[in-house]
Design a protein around this motif. Sequence first.
Motif, mmCIF file in Angstrom:
data_model
loop_
_atom_site.group_PDB
_atom_site.id
_atom_site.type_symbol
_atom_site.label_atom_id
_atom_site.label_comp_id
_atom_site.label_asym_id
_atom_site.label_seq_id
_atom_site.Cartn_x
_atom_site.Cartn_y
_atom_site.Cartn_z
ATOM 1 N N PRO A 198 0.838 -1.206 0.000
ATOM 2 C CA PRO A 198 0.000 0.000 0.000
ATOM 3 C C PRO A 198 0.870 1.253 0.000
ATOM 4 C CG PRO A 198 -0.770 -1.587 1.618
ATOM 5 C CD PRO A 198 0.552 -2.082 1.144
ATOM 6 N N ALA A 199 0.522 2.229 -0.823
ATOM 7 C CA ALA A 199 1.382 3.402 -0.994
ATOM 8 C C ALA A 199 0.550 4.667 -1.167
ATOM 9 C CB ALA A 199 2.307 3.216 -2.199
ATOM 10 N N ILE A 200 1.087 5.767 -0.659
ATOM 11 C CA ILE A 200 0.522 7.097 -0.858
ATOM 12 C C ILE A 200 1.479 7.871 -1.749
ATOM 13 C CG2 ILE A 200 -0.195 9.256 0.234
ATOM 14 C CD1 ILE A 200 -0.512 7.634 2.856
ATOM 15 N N LEU A 201 0.949 8.450 -2.802
ATOM 16 C CA LEU A 201 1.730 9.301 -3.709
ATOM 17 C C LEU A 201 1.323 10.747 -3.470
ATOM 18 C CD1 LEU A 201 3.556 9.918 -6.143
ATOM 19 C CD2 LEU A 201 1.646 9.266 -7.635
ATOM 20 N N PHE A 202 2.280 11.576 -3.072
ATOM 21 C CA PHE A 202 2.023 12.982 -2.791
ATOM 22 C C PHE A 202 2.647 13.851 -3.874
ATOM 23 C CE2 PHE A 202 3.843 16.974 -1.203
ATOM 24 C CZ PHE A 202 2.700 17.633 -0.793
ATOM 25 N N GLY A 203 1.924 14.912 -4.253
ATOM 26 C CA GLY A 203 2.467 15.868 -5.207
ATOM 27 C C GLY A 203 1.839 17.232 -5.023
ATOM 28 N N TYR A 204 2.465 18.230 -5.603
ATOM 29 C CA TYR A 204 1.949 19.601 -5.548
ATOM 30 C C TYR A 204 2.036 20.242 -6.928
ATOM 31 C CZ TYR A 204 0.933 24.261 -3.790
ATOM 32 O OH TYR A 204 0.362 25.490 -3.572
ATOM 33 N N GLN A 244 -3.456 -0.681 -4.756
ATOM 34 C CA GLN A 244 -2.845 -0.291 -3.486
ATOM 35 C C GLN A 244 -2.311 1.131 -3.488
ATOM 36 O OE1 GLN A 244 -0.212 -3.748 -3.949
ATOM 37 N NE2 GLN A 244 -0.650 -4.257 -1.813
ATOM 38 N N LEU A 245 -2.512 1.866 -4.573
ATOM 39 C CA LEU A 245 -1.939 3.213 -4.672
ATOM 40 C C LEU A 245 -3.011 4.276 -4.475
ATOM 41 C CD1 LEU A 245 0.461 5.078 -5.222
ATOM 42 C CD2 LEU A 245 -0.035 4.901 -7.667
ATOM 43 N N GLY A 246 -2.757 5.163 -3.517
ATOM 44 C CA GLY A 246 -3.604 6.325 -3.287
ATOM 45 C C GLY A 246 -2.813 7.593 -3.470
ATOM 46 N N ILE A 247 -3.522 8.697 -3.706
ATOM 47 C CA ILE A 247 -2.854 9.976 -3.906
ATOM 48 C C ILE A 247 -3.386 10.997 -2.905
ATOM 49 C CG2 ILE A 247 -2.252 9.639 -6.312
ATOM 50 C CD1 ILE A 247 -4.778 11.105 -7.143
ATOM 51 N N TYR A 248 -2.518 11.939 -2.558
ATOM 52 C CA TYR A 248 -2.898 12.994 -1.611
ATOM 53 C C TYR A 248 -2.348 14.320 -2.109
ATOM 54 C CZ TYR A 248 -2.724 16.072 2.454
ATOM 55 O OH TYR A 248 -2.857 17.162 3.293
ATOM 56 N N GLY A 249 -3.219 15.342 -2.055
ATOM 57 C CA GLY A 249 -2.782 16.692 -2.398
ATOM 58 C C GLY A 249 -3.755 17.692 -1.824
ATOM 59 N N ARG A 250 -3.237 18.871 -1.483
ATOM 60 C CA ARG A 250 -4.105 19.906 -0.931
ATOM 61 C C ARG A 250 -3.818 21.239 -1.607
ATOM 62 N NH1 ARG A 250 -2.579 23.307 3.084
ATOM 63 N NH2 ARG A 250 -4.694 23.216 3.906
ATOM 64 N N SER A 251 -4.829 22.110 -1.631
ATOM 65 C CA SER A 251 -4.726 23.429 -2.248
ATOM 66 C C SER A 251 -4.452 23.246 -3.746
ATOM 67 C CB SER A 251 -3.648 24.249 -1.540
ATOM 68 O OG SER A 251 -3.723 25.600 -1.900
ATOM 69 N N ASN A 252 -3.339 23.786 -4.253
ATOM 70 C CA ASN A 252 -2.989 23.517 -5.649
ATOM 71 C C ASN A 252 -2.817 22.021 -5.887
ATOM 72 O OD1 ASN A 252 -1.707 24.260 -8.396
ATOM 73 N ND2 ASN A 252 -0.122 23.046 -7.392
ATOM 74 N N GLY A 253 -2.373 21.296 -4.863
ATOM 75 C CA GLY A 253 -2.299 19.846 -4.982
ATOM 76 C C GLY A 253 -3.660 19.211 -5.166
ATOM 77 N N GLY A 254 -4.727 19.935 -4.810
ATOM 78 C CA GLY A 254 -6.080 19.456 -5.076
ATOM 79 C C GLY A 254 -6.450 19.538 -6.539
ATOM 80 N N VAL A 255 -5.893 20.527 -7.255
ATOM 81 C CA VAL A 255 -6.035 20.534 -8.716
ATOM 82 C C VAL A 255 -5.405 19.256 -9.259
ATOM 83 C CG1 VAL A 255 -5.573 21.764 -10.856
ATOM 84 C CG2 VAL A 255 -5.848 23.051 -8.738
ATOM 85 N N LEU A 256 -4.192 18.995 -8.819
ATOM 86 C CA LEU A 256 -3.435 17.840 -9.284
ATOM 87 C C LEU A 256 -4.175 16.528 -9.028
ATOM 88 C CD1 LEU A 256 -0.747 16.569 -10.294
ATOM 89 C CD2 LEU A 256 0.015 16.622 -7.902
ATOM 90 N N THR A 257 -4.651 16.331 -7.800
ATOM 91 C CA THR A 257 -5.262 15.046 -7.468
ATOM 92 C C THR A 257 -6.634 14.874 -8.106
ATOM 93 O OG1 THR A 257 -5.880 16.080 -5.353
ATOM 94 C CG2 THR A 257 -3.987 14.593 -5.356
ATOM 95 N N SER A 258 -7.419 15.950 -8.179
ATOM 96 C CA SER A 258 -8.734 15.822 -8.825
ATOM 97 C C SER A 258 -8.585 15.543 -10.315
ATOM 98 C CB SER A 258 -9.571 17.084 -8.588
ATOM 99 O OG SER A 258 -8.977 18.230 -9.188
ATOM 100 N N VAL A 259 -7.631 16.198 -10.961
ATOM 101 C CA VAL A 259 -7.394 15.930 -12.380
ATOM 102 C C VAL A 259 -6.849 14.515 -12.575
ATOM 103 C CG1 VAL A 259 -6.017 16.574 -14.400
ATOM 104 C CG2 VAL A 259 -7.078 18.348 -12.988
#
Length: 720
Positions: free
Chosen positions: A492-498, A572-587
Amino acid sequence: MMKSLMFGAALAVFSAPAFAQTPPPHFPADLSPAGVRAADDHLALEQVDGAEAMAFVAASNERALASLTGDRRYETFRQQAFDILSATDRIPSPSFLGDGIGNFWQDATNPKGVWRRTTLDSYRTDAPVWETLLDIDALAKSEGRDWVFKGAACLAPDETRCLISLSDGGKDAVVVREFDTTTKQWVADGFVLPEGKHRLSWLDRDTLLVATDFGPGTLTESGYPYIIKSLQRGQGLPDATEVYRGEQADGGYGVSASVYRDKEGAVEAVLFSRPIDTFRSETWQWVEGRATKLNLPSRVGVQGTMGSQLVFTLDEPWTLTTTTLPEGSLVMATLEMLRQADPVVSNNDPMVIFSPGSRQSLQDTAVMSDRIIAVVSDNVVGTLKVFTSSEEGVRHPVWRVTEVAVPANSAVGLGDSSKARGEVFVSRQGFLTPPTLSLIDAATGSIAALKSASAKFDASTHVTEQFEATSSDGTKIPYFVTRPREMSGPAPAILFGYGGFQVSFPPAYKPEMGKLWLENGGVFIQANIRGGGEFGPAWHQAALDGNRQLAFDDFAAVARDVQARGITSPKQLGIYGRSNGGVLTSVSVTQHPELFNAAVIESPLIDMLRYHEMPAGASWIGEYGDPRIPEEAAWIARYSAYQQLRPDTDYPRIYITTNTRDDRVHPGHSRKFAARLGQMGHDYLYFEDTAGGHSNDADPVANARRWARHYVYLSQQLMD
């Protein structure tokens, strides 16, 4: 160092998403603002406290909390997060305050926090003796307000008079009051400003330079000020004297005044910044009551002054007569030369102090009286440098650089600095290495350890490595993987980006993630995609405007790469982002739902065709483009997740979360996205907190609940 370790399958060749030809059911037939509005059936959710909006929030919160707080792991996660956030053995974040050290501290006893001070000698000890200056918990209780401390701006050199910013509920907008650190009382005839998004600087003990809401017609369309006034002690805002005016159509975050001082506190320069858009600005100097425009490029970052010289960074190449200075450089020039309309370049004026290499970037600087401390990122790993002049008494001497030893493969950050003391706080940390705090003596370049944070999770089970993925245009995208040392297969993994606003994400200790995720066998991946500042201005500008798709391609490339390496799998892969990272994750979840099985989308921008209509969205047009321009609306519409949702696509269950009092990124983005998911029959969770603002810094109690919800959801999706 880049690794070539492979866990399983051969690396996949990544290609850009193939966009469907049939438009989604809610895609506007007309991309004009009127057409976008006509196609939006959830506009009522943009009313922050509207009846329909709050009914939606209440129903959604009840459903989300039943799923998340009802989980067997929730209370354990909440308690573990709270113990970390309120731990008394954390490093107290220091700032220079007069002849002592200031700190704002929150714990279980004081969840809203206390502003306090001690001496440097006491701070060095294991048990500093602190003197409370201002108790925010007591203040909130006595005044019946949900006060959140947003900082103190104190007048040099003695720093006994301070402007305290207080937010009601964690909003960016603050009330400002003047405080005396000698009496530990509010100043009887002190400066007081009503709630607003103020830009403030001390000019002298009885004068402030203020940019704020001065009444009707004094704010830009983003809600930021474009007028600067001089406010004398005893005056009200209506009586302040105007000293500079931009234009109401200006973009960015509003005008501001900055007062630069020498080590004795004397003023070296007063500069006004007038943003044209998110990244371009004009720089003006206030000299003898008159503002003069400086001959600087529009993409520039002022770092400080040394006497009559200005130190700044270039976010674009700068051509003067026959000389072109490269972007990303640290530069010095005399203010006299910069004030000339047609400057004559001579005697190394201006001159480049440092120019980074292709995989380097200047991340932070502290300009002292005669030298500069700088953090330079080298392939997303921090290095520390001291720049000093090699000759005395020369207008623009040759500069030399001294490397200061720091641990390899770590993030290095500069804290507060003091010209008067010639000292700068420096922090160092890694994904598996708790922060250490040191003090560097600018004159000698020596660095002395002050504090080391205790470990908040067992790091012995994991290892961090750096890899590269190949994006759609062949660009190599670096990313970090923190994984179990022993792996028998995908985990299981979390991928974070901004990926925006030239913000860099080097290796950083994330104690909540370590305790709630790594200790339970999870993997954490951090992608350094374009749009960020990891490799300087060009890395950021490569994903601006019509090139935004490249940031999304980079993120998808990393997702494919970690799956091809056998580190994780789509399930097993999830993504996390907030603010501008929310643009990234929703797209990302709408363009590539096959790559992910979870998405935490926090405090996000999502409706990119209406983001400029929701405060303070228009300030970001320089980053995303202007949906009011047909050509730009066309390429924004191709990725905007709110318009691209489809009822016949198999999305994972998504968790969207935001805050009612977020006055930076409007909660309407999250509400509308969640409502449309439900309208199309997709499973989702939506939770909206009622306090905390965009920064989520209201108190450790609320923050612990927030992290527990995140990791319960991720565990449900990726581990169960």
